[in-house]
Scaffold this active site. Structure first.
Site, PDB file in Angstrom:
ATOM      1  N   GLN A 132       0.831  -1.201   0.000  1.00 58.32           N
ATOM      2  CA  GLN A 132       0.000   0.000   0.000  1.00 58.32           C
ATOM      3  C   GLN A 132       0.867   1.253   0.000  1.00 58.32           C
ATOM      4  O   GLN A 132       1.634   1.501   0.919  1.00 58.32           O
ATOM      5  CB  GLN A 132      -0.932   0.028   1.210  1.00 58.32           C
ATOM      6  CG  GLN A 132      -1.846   1.249   1.210  1.00 58.32           C
ATOM      7  CD  GLN A 132      -2.762   1.306   2.413  1.00 58.32           C
ATOM      8  OE1 GLN A 132      -3.006   0.292   3.059  1.00 58.32           O
ATOM      9  NE2 GLN A 132      -3.262   2.482   2.727  1.00 58.32           N
TER      10      GLN A 132
ATOM     11  N   CYS B 201      -6.582   1.510   2.547  1.00 58.42           N
ATOM     12  CA  CYS B 201      -6.523   0.149   3.084  1.00 58.42           C
ATOM     13  C   CYS B 201      -7.800  -0.642   2.825  1.00 58.42           C
ATOM     14  O   CYS B 201      -7.764  -1.865   2.698  1.00 58.42           O
ATOM     15  CB  CYS B 201      -6.201   0.169   4.573  1.00 58.42           C
ATOM     16  SG  CYS B 201      -7.357   1.099   5.594  1.00 58.42           S
TER      17      CYS B 201
ATOM     18  N   HIS C 178      -7.605   0.431  10.454  1.00 57.41           N
ATOM     19  CA  HIS C 178      -6.945  -0.171   9.292  1.00 57.41           C
ATOM     20  C   HIS C 178      -7.637  -1.492   8.938  1.00 57.41           C
ATOM     21  O   HIS C 178      -8.218  -2.146   9.794  1.00 57.41           O
ATOM     22  CB  HIS C 178      -5.473  -0.411   9.638  1.00 57.41           C
ATOM     23  CG  HIS C 178      -4.631  -0.870   8.497  1.00 57.41           C
ATOM     24  ND1 HIS C 178      -4.429  -0.120   7.364  1.00 57.41           N
ATOM     25  CD2 HIS C 178      -3.920  -2.034   8.319  1.00 57.41           C
ATOM     26  CE1 HIS C 178      -3.626  -0.773   6.542  1.00 57.41           C
ATOM     27  NE2 HIS C 178      -3.317  -1.942   7.091  1.00 57.41           N
TER      28      HIS C 178
ATOM     29  N   ASP D 196      -1.763  -7.642   4.094  1.00 54.67           N
ATOM     30  CA  ASP D 196      -1.816  -6.268   4.580  1.00 54.67           C
ATOM     31  C   ASP D 196      -0.706  -5.492   3.880  1.00 54.67           C
ATOM     32  O   ASP D 196       0.472  -5.837   3.993  1.00 54.67           O
ATOM     33  CB  ASP D 196      -1.611  -6.265   6.102  1.00 54.67           C
ATOM     34  CG  ASP D 196      -1.660  -4.872   6.728  1.00 54.67           C
ATOM     35  OD1 ASP D 196      -1.649  -3.875   5.978  1.00 54.67           O
ATOM     36  OD2 ASP D 196      -1.705  -4.786   7.965  1.00 54.67           O
TER      37      ASP D 196
END
Length: 260
Positions: free
Chosen positions: A113, A119, A193, A209
């Site tokens: 990211q 996110c 998140h 993630d």
């Protein structure tokens, strides 16, 4: 709920035009954890209407879990970026190599990211790029095109691809501007998140993630286990909850069969 702040009606939002300069300071409006809104976003990108995002109201009560259509193909956890979590993340990542995987032989498609407050859509990309949900992305759709272009790229190049993909930015902007609550500014500091959990064909439960060094294998699930099975919940979202003693702003949504 991550990024769950009031949003203006989608009709009032001006069309999003991403800054495609190589050094552009990219930022997205935070995406509300709203299953109908997320479902609409996925369908607009090219996911079949037979899949939808559903609320997961409990991770421990079987009667509540029974309301979620199965098999659950991906689980998105919304959690606070607390001091306890950050200490855990830094310690766990300390000895990990920075992921450089790419190509058709990599075990899972992972995106780093680099877009601020993106996110939520990163979680949806991880949910649909991996595991059984990938089979529900329509051929020739904008999401199918994005994922096919991403496969052979290394993580930095994948990040650049996301930063400059107009179809993704436009669909995200429409969704993020159309939630139940007023949308914050794209450059606001958000302390919640998203992380995604998926089960790939070999039974591996992956934690995906974009803030980590790469994808993380959490263990092998049984042949009948999905991401809401007892083991998957223990290795995934319940481990996050166990680390927190005070801040319990957690919520979950799951990607699974549509009820329509």
């Amino acid at each position: 709920m991550a990024d769950q702040t009031p949003a203006a009606p989608a009709a009032a939002a001006e069309p999003y035009q991403p800054d495609t300069r190589p050094d552009a300071p990219n930022a997205f409006i935070p995406l509300e954890a709203n299953p109908p809104l997320m479902t609409e976003l996925l369908h607009n990108l090219g996911v079949a209407p037979t899949l939808a995002v559903h609320d997961v109201f409990s991770l421990t009560e079987p009667d509540m879990l029974a309301f979620v259509p199965r098999p659950a193909m991906a689980l998105l956890l919304v959690f606070p970026i607390s001091e306890a979590y950050e200490k855990h993340r830094v310690a766990e990542d300390a000895d990990r190599e920075v992921y450089s995987g790419h190509g058709s032989q990599e075990p899972v498609v992972w995106f780093r990211q680099t877009i601020r407050n993106a996110c939520g859509v990163m979680g949806l990309l991880h949910a649909t790029a991996n595991g059984p949900a990938r089979n529900f992305v329509g051929d020739g759709t904008s999401l199918d095109s994005l994922l096919k272009r991403a496969v052979d790229l290394d993580p930095p190049a994948r990040s650049k691809l996301l930063e400059t993909d107009k179809a993704l930015a436009t669909a995200h902007h429409a969704a993020a501007s159309g939630g139940d609550t007023a949308a914050p500014d794209a450059r606001d500091d958000i302390d919640l998140h998203y992380v995604c959990f998926v089960r790939t064909d070999d039974g591996t439960l992956w934690e995906l993630d974009g803030r980590r060094k790469g994808p993380i294998s959490r263990g092998k699930l049984g042949p009948d286990d999905d991401v809401l099975s007892e083991k998957a919940l223990e290795w995934g979202p319940l481990a996050f909850l166990a680390r927190e003693s005070a801040d319990l702003r957690f919520s979950c949504v799951a990607l699974g069969p549509s009820l329509d």
